[in-house]
Structures are given as structure tokens and as C-alpha cells.
Design an enzyme around this catalytic site. Structure first.
Site, PDB file in Angstrom:
ATOM      1  N   GLY A  12      -2.743  -5.446   1.137  1.00  0.00           N
ATOM      2  CA  GLY A  12      -1.692  -4.423   1.251  1.00  0.00           C
ATOM      3  C   GLY A  12      -2.075  -3.166   0.513  1.00  0.00           C
ATOM      4  N   VAL A  59      -2.413 -11.326   5.828  1.00  0.00           N
ATOM      5  CA  VAL A  59      -2.770 -12.275   4.763  1.00  0.00           C
ATOM      6  C   VAL A  59      -1.741 -13.394   4.603  1.00  0.00           C
ATOM      7  CG1 VAL A  59      -4.294 -10.743   3.453  1.00  0.00           C
ATOM      8  CG2 VAL A  59      -1.845 -10.757   2.941  1.00  0.00           C
ATOM      9  N   TYR A 149      12.869 -13.448  -2.802  1.00  0.00           N
ATOM     10  CA  TYR A 149      11.835 -12.594  -3.401  1.00  0.00           C
ATOM     11  C   TYR A 149      11.544 -13.013  -4.848  1.00  0.00           C
ATOM     12  CZ  TYR A 149       9.594  -8.198  -4.853  1.00  0.00           C
ATOM     13  OH  TYR A 149       8.721  -7.252  -5.337  1.00  0.00           O
ATOM     14  N   LYS A 153       8.043 -14.474  -6.363  1.00  0.00           N
ATOM     15  CA  LYS A 153       7.311 -13.786  -7.426  1.00  0.00           C
ATOM     16  C   LYS A 153       7.193 -14.660  -8.683  1.00  0.00           C
ATOM     17  CE  LYS A 153       6.416  -9.963  -5.236  1.00  0.00           C
ATOM     18  NZ  LYS A 153       5.031  -9.513  -4.998  1.00  0.00           N
TER      19      LYS A 153
HETATM   20  P1  NAP Z   1       5.160  -1.233   0.107  1.00  0.00           P
HETATM   21  O1  NAP Z   1       4.785   0.195   0.045  1.00  0.00           O
HETATM   22  O2  NAP Z   1       6.178  -1.690   1.069  1.00  0.00           O
HETATM   23  O3  NAP Z   1       3.817  -2.066   0.287  1.00  0.00           O
HETATM   24  C1  NAP Z   1       3.787  -3.396   0.705  1.00  0.00           C
HETATM   25  C2  NAP Z   1       2.385  -3.668   1.171  1.00  0.00           C
HETATM   26  O4  NAP Z   1       2.285  -5.053   1.550  1.00  0.00           O
HETATM   27  C3  NAP Z   1       2.006  -2.834   2.395  1.00  0.00           C
HETATM   28  O5  NAP Z   1       0.751  -2.249   2.150  1.00  0.00           O
HETATM   29  C4  NAP Z   1       1.916  -3.857   3.514  1.00  0.00           C
HETATM   30  O6  NAP Z   1       0.906  -3.579   4.463  1.00  0.00           O
HETATM   31  C5  NAP Z   1       1.529  -5.103   2.745  1.00  0.00           C
HETATM   32  N1  NAP Z   1       1.826  -6.306   3.502  1.00  0.00           N
HETATM   33  C6  NAP Z   1       3.038  -6.865   3.779  1.00  0.00           C
HETATM   34  N2  NAP Z   1       2.881  -7.972   4.534  1.00  0.00           N
HETATM   35  C7  NAP Z   1       1.548  -8.114   4.753  1.00  0.00           C
HETATM   36  C8  NAP Z   1       0.756  -9.056   5.458  1.00  0.00           C
HETATM   37  N3  NAP Z   1       1.308 -10.091   6.100  1.00  0.00           N
HETATM   38  N4  NAP Z   1      -0.586  -8.877   5.476  1.00  0.00           N
HETATM   39  C9  NAP Z   1      -1.149  -7.832   4.827  1.00  0.00           C
HETATM   40  N5  NAP Z   1      -0.466  -6.909   4.139  1.00  0.00           N
HETATM   41  C10 NAP Z   1       0.878  -7.047   4.106  1.00  0.00           C
HETATM   42  O7  NAP Z   1       5.693  -1.729  -1.314  1.00  0.00           O
HETATM   43  P2  NAP Z   1       5.084  -1.695  -2.786  1.00  0.00           P
HETATM   44  O8  NAP Z   1       6.218  -1.422  -3.662  1.00  0.00           O
HETATM   45  O9  NAP Z   1       3.866  -0.868  -2.871  1.00  0.00           O
HETATM   46  O10 NAP Z   1       4.711  -3.244  -2.968  1.00  0.00           O
HETATM   47  C11 NAP Z   1       3.437  -3.684  -3.398  1.00  0.00           C
HETATM   48  C12 NAP Z   1       3.617  -4.961  -4.197  1.00  0.00           C
HETATM   49  O11 NAP Z   1       4.324  -4.669  -5.395  1.00  0.00           O
HETATM   50  C13 NAP Z   1       4.451  -6.029  -3.468  1.00  0.00           C
HETATM   51  O12 NAP Z   1       3.918  -7.307  -3.727  1.00  0.00           O
HETATM   52  C14 NAP Z   1       5.806  -5.894  -4.113  1.00  0.00           C
HETATM   53  O13 NAP Z   1       6.536  -7.081  -4.031  1.00  0.00           O
HETATM   54  C15 NAP Z   1       5.394  -5.561  -5.537  1.00  0.00           C
HETATM   55  N6  NAP Z   1       6.469  -4.964  -6.326  1.00  0.00           N
HETATM   56  C16 NAP Z   1       7.035  -3.791  -5.968  1.00  0.00           C
HETATM   57  C17 NAP Z   1       8.043  -3.268  -6.743  1.00  0.00           C
HETATM   58  C18 NAP Z   1       8.715  -1.956  -6.423  1.00  0.00           C
HETATM   59  O14 NAP Z   1       9.719  -1.631  -7.067  1.00  0.00           O
HETATM   60  N7  NAP Z   1       8.220  -1.167  -5.489  1.00  0.00           N
HETATM   61  C19 NAP Z   1       8.477  -3.948  -7.877  1.00  0.00           C
HETATM   62  C20 NAP Z   1       7.882  -5.146  -8.211  1.00  0.00           C
HETATM   63  C21 NAP Z   1       6.867  -5.646  -7.433  1.00  0.00           C
HETATM   64  P3  NAP Z   1       1.142  -2.690   5.801  1.00  0.00           P
HETATM   65  O15 NAP Z   1       1.931  -1.487   5.360  1.00  0.00           O
HETATM   66  O16 NAP Z   1      -0.238  -2.388   6.255  1.00  0.00           O
HETATM   67  O17 NAP Z   1       1.893  -3.556   6.770  1.00  0.00           O
END
Ligand code: NAP
Length: 241
Positions: A12, A59, A149, A153
Site C-alpha cells: 500500500g 496483498v 479494525y 490491528k
Molecule cells: P490510505 O491512504 O487509505 O492507504 C491505504 C493503503 O492500503 C492504500 O495504499 C491501498 O492501496 C492499500 N491497500 C488496501 N488494501 C490493499 C490490498 N488488498 N492490497 C494492496 N494494498 C492495499 O490510508 P493510510 O492512512 O495511509 O493507511 C496506511 C496504514 O496506516 C493502514 O494500515 C492504516 O490502517 C494505518 N493507520 C492509519 C491511520 C490514520 O489515521 N490514517 C491511523 C492508524 C493506522 P491502493 O490505494 O492502491 O488500493
């Protein structure tokens, strides 16, 4: 350039936190495999800006993980794996569907399990390697509306501790980072009211940015963290305190 000569996989990696991690690892000298699922334009654009290669793979499936492993092994790696891919399907648990539970657990925890299992034989042979799992503050304190979620996590944190014990003797380190509320497409789905209420609870009184998370991942991947394994680092403006 502490990661010169290393091959890193970031799942991702095309946008949000993943993109910031790709930029940090590439800046540290690694060649980064920028995994994407649907964000092909962002992934290709990023690959043209950094020392990286964009690779499409889902993935949440074993064949998708094998595609990434093959690409990394053709480049002489992988040396680093960052399990960053994740999704949300929020809702109160009393009304949560089986599909909402299963897709979130499968994508968030299952992908980290499948990717880690795929890279381990090569890392064990190398007698070195680093895995960083992107967990969440939701795993540490729970979050109403995110039973699926938060559970996925929390599974990552337990997997981090367990795998660190299993592969430490091969000099493979496994750690987790637990971000708080970070401004990405994931949190853009939340209403201003929800974000304002969250900000009120954060001691530093602001949401985080992807660049608040990525330097810690870079540090954990590098030689300065060579005696750190099995740990989870909250980067959340103090929310989990
Ligand atoms: P985001 O911009 O929505 O990014 C999510 C990423 O996951 C995207 O690049 C997406 O790829 C990828 N993804 C989802 N399903 C997938 C799959 N089946 N195969 C490959 N790639 C996949 O959100 P983000 O906030 O950057 O999240 C990144 C990580 O940080 C996540 O694990 C999220 O749970 C964690 N996180 C985020 C926050 C927050 O507040 N934003 C807080 C805690 C943890 P595509 O776009 O190419 O589909």
C-alpha cells in the site's frame, strides 16, 4: 544512506502513510517496491520520483504476496518489509456484517501474515531482515465503531511480539508502529465533527501527518535500531497515554 543496497517492500505504498514511508526508505538509499492495489497512477508517479518500482498486487491474497516476493527476489532482496496496507469498514459491532469483519481482518492482519510468511525463508537464509507492521492507536485503546479494525490491528501487535521471538536468533527484527489520527484518505472519510472530537482528546491538539510516521519506520529499518525487536511504538500526539 544507511539503507544503501537494500531492497524494501512497502505494501500500500502509493499514497498516505505508505507513500511517506516509501520516500523515507528511498531517501535512505533503499530500492523500494511500491505495492499498490488500485492507486496505479499515484504508484507510477511515485516510482518515477524515487528509487522505486511500482508493483500491482492484492496483498490480501497469497498469489498477490508471491508476486511481490518474486519481484523483490529478482532484485536481490527482500531485506525490508513494511506491512502498511490497510482498510476500514466502520460500524457499531451490534450491526456489523460478517463481510465487514472478515474483509478488514483479512486485509489488515491477513496480509501482514501472508507477506511476512512469504519473505521469511529468504530473510532466514540471509540471516538478517527487518519487518515493520503498521498497527494503530485503535489497537491500544479501542475505538467505538471499529471493532473489526481495532481487532485486526491488535492482532498485528501480537504477531509482532510472537514473530520477534521466533526469528530473533536469525537476526531478523520485527517491530510495529501504532499511528494515531493521521491526515490521509482513510481519515478523510470521517466527518469534521468526529475529527474535532478526536483532536480535543490528543494532548498535542492536532492530527498527525504521514511525515510524522515515516521517520520512525526509517529508524526501525536501519542499523541504529539493531537491538530493538518485538516492540510497538505509538506515534499519536499522546492519544494513547
Ligand atoms: P490510505 O491512504 O487509505 O492507504 C491505504 C493503503 O492500503 C492504500 O495504499 C491501498 O492501496 C492499500 N491497500 C488496501 N488494501 C490493499 C490490498 N488488498 N492490497 C494492496 N494494498 C492495499 O490510508 P493510510 O492512512 O495511509 O493507511 C496506511 C496504514 O496506516 C493502514 O494500515 C492504516 O490502517 C494505518 N493507520 C492509519 C491511520 C490514520 O489515521 N490514517 C491511523 C492508524 C493506522 P491502493 O490505494 O492502491 O488500493
Amino acid at each position: 544512506m544507511e539503507l544503501q543496497g537494500q531492497v524494501a517492500i512497502v505494501t500500500g505504498g502509493a499514497k498516505g502513510i505508505g507513500e511517506a514511508i516509501v520516500r523515507e526508505l528511498a531517501d535512505a538509499g533503499a530500492h523500494v517496491l511500491i505495492n499498490y492495489h488500485t492507486s496505479n497512477l499515484q504508484a507510477e508517479a511515485l516510482a518515477s520520483q524515487v528509487n522505486g518500482t511500482a508493483i500491482r498486487a492484492d496483498v490480501s491474497t497469497t498469489p498477490g504476496c508471491e508476486t511481490l516476493l518474486l519481484a523483490a527476489s529478482e532484485l536481490g532482496g527482500p531485506h525490508i518489509l513494511v506491512n502498511n496496507a490497510g482498510i476500514t469498514r466502520d460500524g457499531l459491532m451490534v450491526r456489523m456484517s460478517d463481510g465487514a469483519w472478515e474483509s478488514v481482518v483479512r486485509t489488515n492482519a491477513g496480509s501482514a501474515f501472508r507477506m511476512s510468511r512469504a519473505v521469511l525463508p529468504i530473510m532466514m537464509k540471509q540471516r538478517s531482515g527487518v519487518i515493520v507492521n503498521i498497527s494503530s492507536v485503535s489497537a491500544l485503546r479501542g475505538n467505538a465503531g471499529q471493532a473489526n479494525y481495532a481487532a485486526s490491528k491488535a492482532a498485528l501487535i501480537a504477531m509482532t511480539k510472537t514473530l520477534a521471538q521466533e526469528v530473533g536468533k536469525r537476526q531478523i527484527r520485527v517491530n510495529a508502529v501504532a499511528p494515531g489520527f493521521i491526515r490521509t484518505d482513510m481519515t478523510a472519510k470521517l466527518t469534521e465533527k468526529v475529527l474535532d472530537a478526536a483532536t480535543e482528546q490528543i494532548p498535542l491538539r492536532r492530527l498527525g501527518e504521514p511525515k510524522d510516521i515515516a521517520p520512525m519506520v526509517r529508524f526501525l529499518c536501519g542499523p541504529s535500531a539493531s537491538y530493538i525487536t518485538g516492540q510497538t511504538f505509538a506515534i499519536d500526539g499522546g492519544l494513547s497515554v
